[in-house]
Scaffold this motif. Sequence first.
Motif, PDB file in Angstrom:
ATOM      1  N   UNK A 178     -28.462 -87.442  86.161  1.00 47.53           N
ATOM      2  CA  UNK A 178     -27.926 -86.977  87.434  1.00 47.53           C
ATOM      3  C   UNK A 178     -28.371 -85.540  87.663  1.00 47.53           C
ATOM      4  N   UNK A 179     -28.493 -85.118  88.905  1.00 47.49           N
ATOM      5  CA  UNK A 179     -28.883 -83.732  89.181  1.00 47.49           C
ATOM      6  C   UNK A 179     -27.795 -82.763  88.733  1.00 47.49           C
ATOM      7  N   UNK A 180     -28.202 -81.583  88.287  1.00 44.44           N
ATOM      8  CA  UNK A 180     -27.246 -80.534  87.933  1.00 44.44           C
ATOM      9  C   UNK A 180     -27.637 -79.269  88.670  1.00 44.44           C
ATOM     10  N   UNK A 181     -26.649 -78.634  89.285  1.00 39.01           N
ATOM     11  CA  UNK A 181     -26.902 -77.384  90.001  1.00 39.01           C
ATOM     12  C   UNK A 181     -27.159 -76.270  88.989  1.00 39.01           C
ATOM     13  N   UNK A 182     -28.164 -75.460  89.231  1.00 44.10           N
ATOM     14  CA  UNK A 182     -28.535 -74.400  88.280  1.00 44.10           C
ATOM     15  C   UNK A 182     -28.093 -73.021  88.734  1.00 44.10           C
ATOM     16  N   UNK A 183     -27.463 -72.926  89.885  1.00 45.34           N
ATOM     17  CA  UNK A 183     -27.009 -71.618  90.363  1.00 45.34           C
ATOM     18  C   UNK A 183     -25.529 -71.639  90.666  1.00 45.34           C
ATOM     19  N   UNK A 184     -25.001 -70.461  91.042  1.00 44.76           N
ATOM     20  CA  UNK A 184     -23.615 -70.385  91.463  1.00 44.76           C
ATOM     21  C   UNK A 184     -22.605 -70.488  90.351  1.00 44.76           C
ATOM     22  N   UNK A 185     -22.930 -69.961  89.160  1.00 47.78           N
ATOM     23  CA  UNK A 185     -21.956 -69.972  88.066  1.00 47.78           C
ATOM     24  C   UNK A 185     -20.777 -69.077  88.410  1.00 47.78           C
ATOM     25  N   UNK A 186     -19.572 -69.493  88.014  1.00 42.40           N
ATOM     26  CA  UNK A 186     -18.411 -68.629  88.124  1.00 42.40           C
ATOM     27  C   UNK A 186     -18.543 -67.443  87.197  1.00 42.40           C
ATOM     28  N   UNK A 187     -17.748 -66.427  87.432  1.00 43.38           N
ATOM     29  CA  UNK A 187     -17.874 -65.182  86.669  1.00 43.38           C
ATOM     30  C   UNK A 187     -17.753 -65.406  85.165  1.00 43.38           C
ATOM     31  N   UNK A 188     -16.900 -66.322  84.758  1.00 44.96           N
ATOM     32  CA  UNK A 188     -16.661 -66.544  83.329  1.00 44.96           C
ATOM     33  C   UNK A 188     -17.199 -67.892  82.858  1.00 44.96           C
ATOM     34  N   UNK A 189     -18.171 -68.405  83.581  1.00 43.16           N
ATOM     35  CA  UNK A 189     -18.792 -69.677  83.207  1.00 43.16           C
ATOM     36  C   UNK A 189     -20.153 -69.452  82.570  1.00 43.16           C
ATOM     37  N   UNK A 190     -20.572 -70.476  81.814  1.00 41.14           N
ATOM     38  CA  UNK A 190     -21.848 -70.433  81.104  1.00 41.14           C
ATOM     39  C   UNK A 190     -22.522 -71.788  81.250  1.00 41.14           C
ATOM     40  N   UNK A 191     -23.808 -71.784  81.509  1.00 42.64           N
ATOM     41  CA  UNK A 191     -24.598 -73.017  81.484  1.00 42.64           C
ATOM     42  C   UNK A 191     -25.221 -73.140  80.103  1.00 42.64           C
ATOM     43  N   UNK A 192     -24.969 -74.280  79.436  1.00 39.12           N
ATOM     44  CA  UNK A 192     -25.493 -74.472  78.083  1.00 39.12           C
ATOM     45  C   UNK A 192     -26.363 -75.720  78.032  1.00 39.12           C
ATOM     46  N   UNK A 193     -27.303 -75.705  77.105  1.00 42.06           N
ATOM     47  CA  UNK A 193     -28.133 -76.865  76.792  1.00 42.06           C
ATOM     48  C   UNK A 193     -27.743 -77.335  75.403  1.00 42.06           C
TER      49      UNK A 193
ATOM     50  N   UNK B 298     -26.858 -80.954  79.503  1.00 46.18           N
ATOM     51  CA  UNK B 298     -26.462 -79.652  80.040  1.00 46.18           C
ATOM     52  C   UNK B 298     -25.015 -79.724  80.489  1.00 46.18           C
ATOM     53  N   UNK B 299     -24.344 -78.569  80.458  1.00 42.33           N
ATOM     54  CA  UNK B 299     -22.957 -78.538  80.904  1.00 42.33           C
ATOM     55  C   UNK B 299     -22.591 -77.108  81.278  1.00 42.33           C
ATOM     56  N   UNK B 300     -21.818 -76.968  82.339  1.00 41.03           N
ATOM     57  CA  UNK B 300     -21.237 -75.676  82.693  1.00 41.03           C
ATOM     58  C   UNK B 300     -19.838 -75.623  82.083  1.00 41.03           C
ATOM     59  N   UNK B 301     -19.592 -74.615  81.251  1.00 42.17           N
ATOM     60  CA  UNK B 301     -18.325 -74.527  80.518  1.00 42.17           C
ATOM     61  C   UNK B 301     -17.753 -73.117  80.639  1.00 42.17           C
ATOM     62  N   UNK B 302     -16.435 -72.972  80.489  1.00 41.57           N
ATOM     63  CA  UNK B 302     -15.847 -71.630  80.488  1.00 41.57           C
ATOM     64  C   UNK B 302     -16.151 -70.915  79.170  1.00 41.57           C
TER      65      UNK B 302
END
Length: 335
Positions: A19-34, A95-99
């Motif tokens: 599925x597509x994953x957005x690569x921008x617009x992270x929240x201030x305390x969020x992290x994109x991880x692989x 990939x996942x966006x996590x706090x």
Amino acid sequence: MNNKQIVFEAPWRVEVRETPIATGGLGAHEVLVKKKYTLISPGTELACLSGREGWFGMPGVPGYAAVSEIVEVGSGVKDFSAGDLVFHYGDHSAYQVVPANGVFLRAPQNVPPTWIPFARMATVAFTSIRVSNIELGDAVVVTGLGLIGNMASQLAKLQGASVYGIDLSQRRLQLAEETGIDAALHPDRADVREAILQRTNGEGASALIEATGVPKAAVDNLPLLAKYGELILLGSPRGEYQTNVTELLNYVHLINYGSISIRGAHEWRFPVARDPFVKHSLVRNSQIVFDLMANRQLKIEPLISHVLRPEQAAEAYEGLRNDKERYAGVLFDWA
């Protein structure tokens, strides 16, 4: 950018989606991880896959133990940077966006990456030690020697107890012996109560850690406890079970039954972050587990039975469900 995910589509149906994953617009305390590796938690994930866990909706992405590389950090994340290797409660996805303000810890460099996700299993098991009165010289029985029960056995040993494990799987019993248990007992091949009494000078065990989540196992093994012993519910009870509750309560109430205590050991009874007014937390437990791994006091390598590609997910869950002699600790390799 596409994201690969393991999805429980319906009861006992596992698929891999992209599925597509957005690569921008992270929240201030969020992290994109692989993800590097994620670990299956057999008890929880098979319960979810059965369709009988009300909190898990289908279709859904399971999993909660990961070691990952940071790809991008939000503007408020100060302690981590792109390229850092981290341990977190991640699902089975590439990939996942996590706090970054929960259980989100830098992975220690002196611990193999394949071991890192096992910290989640160890911190789950840690709760059984934290809520108990287990002390040096005590005898502890652990029912169920899967990943959580094995970890609980190892931690009880480190607490100074003699530990006796019970399981129906010969392979799990063998793994328990490899990781240092004092006796691994198969209930169909030994009189378990007699074996425990012989090893405890006729007194019984100070604590019974119930790690199967099968209510009948908890009740049937109460005679293994010594007077004033503890029944510690580590595995989440699942399934219907009918019994004489009066006899169960007598184990708590009457001295001739033992006057035992029953303690819940669900991991979320402790706060996530360190707190100056609370001794224990999930973060503190995780950091202690990493130290035990680094010092080789907690044995992880024998528990790894398979390292599989995400495309082999259906095979992994089928093995954990129906082939417990070969499947134990199953990692997905997202590289």
